[in-house]
Write a protein that holds these residues in place. Structure first.
Motif, short mmCIF file in Angstrom:
data_model
loop_
_atom_site.label_atom_id
_atom_site.label_comp_id
_atom_site.label_asym_id
_atom_site.label_seq_id
_atom_site.Cartn_x
_atom_site.Cartn_y
_atom_site.Cartn_z
N ARG A 15 9.52 38.33 37.62
CA ARG A 15 9.72 38.28 39.07
C ARG A 15 8.42 38.35 39.85
O ARG A 15 8.25 37.68 40.87
N GLY A 16 7.48 39.19 39.39
CA GLY A 16 6.22 39.31 40.10
C GLY A 16 5.51 37.98 40.21
O GLY A 16 5.09 37.57 41.30
N ASP A 17 5.38 37.28 39.08
CA ASP A 17 4.75 35.95 39.06
C ASP A 17 5.55 34.96 39.88
O ASP A 17 4.99 34.15 40.64
N LEU A 18 6.86 34.99 39.71
CA LEU A 18 7.72 34.02 40.40
C LEU A 18 7.59 34.16 41.91
O LEU A 18 7.55 33.17 42.63
N GLU A 19 7.54 35.39 42.39
CA GLU A 19 7.51 35.61 43.84
C GLU A 19 6.12 35.39 44.43
O GLU A 19 6.00 34.99 45.59
N SER A 20 5.08 35.62 43.64
CA SER A 20 3.72 35.50 44.18
C SER A 20 3.10 34.13 43.98
O SER A 20 2.27 33.69 44.79
N ARG A 21 3.50 33.43 42.92
CA ARG A 21 2.82 32.17 42.57
C ARG A 21 3.70 30.93 42.64
O ARG A 21 3.19 29.82 42.78
N PHE A 22 5.02 31.10 42.53
CA PHE A 22 5.88 29.94 42.33
C PHE A 22 7.04 29.89 43.32
O PHE A 22 7.40 30.89 43.94
N ARG A 23 7.61 28.68 43.41
CA ARG A 23 8.87 28.46 44.14
C ARG A 23 9.85 27.86 43.14
O ARG A 23 9.60 26.79 42.59
N VAL A 24 10.95 28.55 42.89
CA VAL A 24 11.88 28.18 41.82
C VAL A 24 12.98 27.27 42.35
O VAL A 24 13.64 27.58 43.36
N VAL A 25 13.19 26.15 41.67
CA VAL A 25 14.25 25.21 42.02
C VAL A 25 15.58 25.67 41.45
O VAL A 25 16.59 25.79 42.16
N ALA A 26 15.63 25.91 40.14
CA ALA A 26 16.88 26.25 39.46
C ALA A 26 16.55 26.62 38.03
O ALA A 26 15.38 26.61 37.61
N ILE A 27 17.58 26.94 37.26
CA ILE A 27 17.45 27.20 35.82
C ILE A 27 18.13 26.07 35.06
O ILE A 27 19.25 25.67 35.39
N GLY A 28 17.45 25.55 34.04
CA GLY A 28 18.05 24.58 33.14
C GLY A 28 18.24 25.22 31.77
O GLY A 28 17.37 25.96 31.30
N PHE B 49 28.75 29.82 30.07
CA PHE B 49 27.40 30.38 30.07
C PHE B 49 26.66 30.06 31.37
O PHE B 49 25.95 30.92 31.91
N LYS B 50 26.85 28.86 31.86
CA LYS B 50 26.19 28.45 33.10
C LYS B 50 26.56 29.38 34.26
O LYS B 50 25.70 29.88 34.98
N GLU B 51 27.84 29.64 34.42
CA GLU B 51 28.30 30.51 35.51
C GLU B 51 27.83 31.95 35.29
O GLU B 51 27.44 32.64 36.25
N MET B 52 27.89 32.40 34.05
CA MET B 52 27.47 33.77 33.74
C MET B 52 26.00 33.98 34.09
O MET B 52 25.62 35.01 34.68
N LEU B 53 25.16 33.01 33.74
CA LEU B 53 23.73 33.15 34.01
C LEU B 53 23.43 33.04 35.50
O LEU B 53 22.55 33.76 36.01
N ALA B 54 24.15 32.17 36.19
CA ALA B 54 23.96 32.06 37.64
C ALA B 54 24.33 33.37 38.34
O ALA B 54 23.62 33.83 39.25
N THR C 247 21.53 36.05 37.58
CA THR C 247 20.16 35.84 38.08
C THR C 247 20.08 35.48 39.56
O THR C 247 19.03 35.66 40.18
N GLY C 248 21.15 34.91 40.09
CA GLY C 248 21.13 34.46 41.48
C GLY C 248 20.54 33.08 41.68
O GLY C 248 20.47 32.59 42.81
N PHE C 249 20.14 32.41 40.59
CA PHE C 249 19.61 31.06 40.68
C PHE C 249 20.69 30.03 40.35
O PHE C 249 21.59 30.32 39.54
N PRO C 250 20.61 28.84 40.92
CA PRO C 250 21.48 27.76 40.45
C PRO C 250 21.17 27.47 38.98
O PRO C 250 20.02 27.53 38.57
N GLY D 3 16.59 18.04 50.70
CA GLY D 3 17.88 18.71 50.87
C GLY D 3 18.13 19.85 49.92
O GLY D 3 19.23 20.39 49.85
N VAL D 4 17.11 20.29 49.15
CA VAL D 4 17.29 21.36 48.18
C VAL D 4 16.40 22.55 48.59
O VAL D 4 15.21 22.39 48.81
N ALA D 5 17.04 23.73 48.68
CA ALA D 5 16.30 24.94 49.03
C ALA D 5 15.63 25.53 47.80
O ALA D 5 16.26 25.63 46.75
N LEU D 6 14.38 25.89 47.93
CA LEU D 6 13.64 26.51 46.83
C LEU D 6 13.52 28.01 47.10
O LEU D 6 13.37 28.44 48.25
N VAL D 7 13.60 28.80 46.03
CA VAL D 7 13.53 30.25 46.17
C VAL D 7 12.07 30.70 46.09
O VAL D 7 11.36 30.28 45.16
#
Length: 389
Positions: free
Chosen positions: A132-145, A172-177, A180-183, A385-389
């Motif tokens: 999370r530290g790296d993700l919030e400080s360095r990146f913008r996340v689209v989704a999980i594949g 599994f897809k719904e469980m992981l979403a 984590t809160g990510f698409p 049209g896609v929001a990035l986290v």
């Protein structure tokens, strides 16, 4: 990929530009003009909009040996990423993959047993929380594949069957979403491997290819026909591991006798080498270094059965390229001439003459890159049209 100058297809044009830069790498404005058929002012406006969206940037080109005014180079924003997850029978691997194809991080969390769906979700969630530290400080996340070693239903991502993992009808897809809160988007691992090799590996510029992957969970595959992935009506196409290649009594993960997956296994290669485990690179090195007649005999046995499956696939699909990944690439490395000769003996001459057999180029990052491609698809289709986290 052709663009269009009309305002009512601006989204399409943004998508076209972003896809070209995503898949081809940094591209000059002049090249974008040639590739799309759009005029220079339209390209400039579209690139500017992608920049405002935080999806692309520009830099000056290397002016060495250039005549005239240089064209700016357009590149994907490095901070835009997807998370990639690959559950397997002995580990769950999680990665951060950039829109430019860079694998920023790869964490393999080993397990002492095949994880259940809920255990795999917990492992992936824990690792992502640690990032999370790296993700919030360095990146913008689209989704999980997610690259799943099993049958994944196309329309909702339900894991219908992952036999080596012991999963049946797991959401599994719904469980992981939820965790984590990510698409989240999920598909078969080998199908995603085929996409990754088509866009970023051995299949660049190829419209018709077959990809076969050998992993801890057996053998799967994917197909690109006419430039497009082939999934079948429910997304289960490409299960080359279940092609019958012998009259033997060995059974595969689905209980079918004499299949490629039953006859060609990583476990038997490890056993004859005296190893408990090895990643594909380590396995290849061990096979190449071995002078054991028993190792040679087992490699030849597996190569001959692999040739039966490849010959049938080539006769049916007439591809330009066959790509082998995982431990199948290790087999190829040991004796490519034997495999090619065996395939040729069972293939129509006209089809064999136009096909190459190659190892996958993306190595251990292949499935992470393929899973990320799945996560990026909606962004590539709708850049504004896609929001990035």
């Amino acid at each position: 990929m052709q663009g269009n100058n009309h305002d009512d297809v601006r989204r399409h044009n943004l998508s076209t530009i972003l896809r070209i830069v995503h898949r081809n790498g940094p591209t000059s404005r002049a090249q974008l003009t040639r590739l799309t058929g759009l005029n220079r002012s339209t390209i400039s406006a579209l690139v500017g909009e992608l920049g405002q969206l935080g999806l692309a940037g520009e830099r000056d080109p290397d002016s060495t040996n250039q005549v005239g005014r240089p064209s700016p180079i357009v590149f994907c924003a490095e901070e835009v990423v997807a998370l990639a997850v690959n559950p397997e029978i002995d580990a769950v691997t999680i990665g951060i993959v950039g829109l430019d194809g860079t694998v920023h991080r790869r964490i393999r969390h080993p397990t002492d047993h095949s994880p259940s769906a809920s255990e795999a979700v917990n492992i992936a969630t824990s690792v992502i929380e640690g990032m999370r530290g790296d993700l919030e400080s360095r990146f913008r996340v689209v989704a999980i594949g997610v690259a799943v070693p099993g049958l994944v239903r196309a329309h909702d991502g339900l894991v219908r069957l992952a036999p080596h993992l012991g999963w049946t009808d797991e959401p599994f897809k719904e469980m992981l979403a939820d965790a984590t809160g990510f698409p989240v988007f999920a598909d078969n691992d080998a199908s995603l491997g085929a996409l990754a090799e088509q866009y970023f590996g051995a299949g660049r510029g190829i419209t018709d290819l077959i990809y076969l992957n050998g992993g801890a969970s057996g053998i799967g595959g994917g197909m690109i026909v006419g430039g497009n992935p082939v999934g079948g009506i429910a997304g289960y196409a490409g299960e080359f591991g279940h092609i019958r290649v012998s009259g033997g009594s060995r059974t595969d993960s689905a209980g079918i006798q004499g299949t490629l997956e039953a006859e060609v296994t990583r476990e038997e290669l490890l056993a004859v080498l005296g190893l408990e485990s090895a990643d594909p690179d380590e396995l290849e090195q061990a096979l190449l270094a071995s002078g054991s007649p028993q190792v040679r005999e087992e490699v030849c046995r597996q190569l001959d059965f692999l040739a039966v499956a490849l010959a049938g696939a080539i006769n049916i699909l007439n591809p330009q390229l066959v790509v082998l990944g995982g431990f199948l690439a290790a087999l190829l490395a040991v004796d490519p001439d034997r495999l090619r000769a065996a395939v040729e003996s069972m293939t129509l001459g006209s089809s064999f003459g136009s096909v190459r057999i190659s190892a996958a180029e993306l190595g251990s990052n292949l499935l992470l890159i393929g899973a990320a491609e799945l996560a990026f698809e909606e962004l590539l289709d709708h850049p504004n049209g896609v929001a990035l986290v």
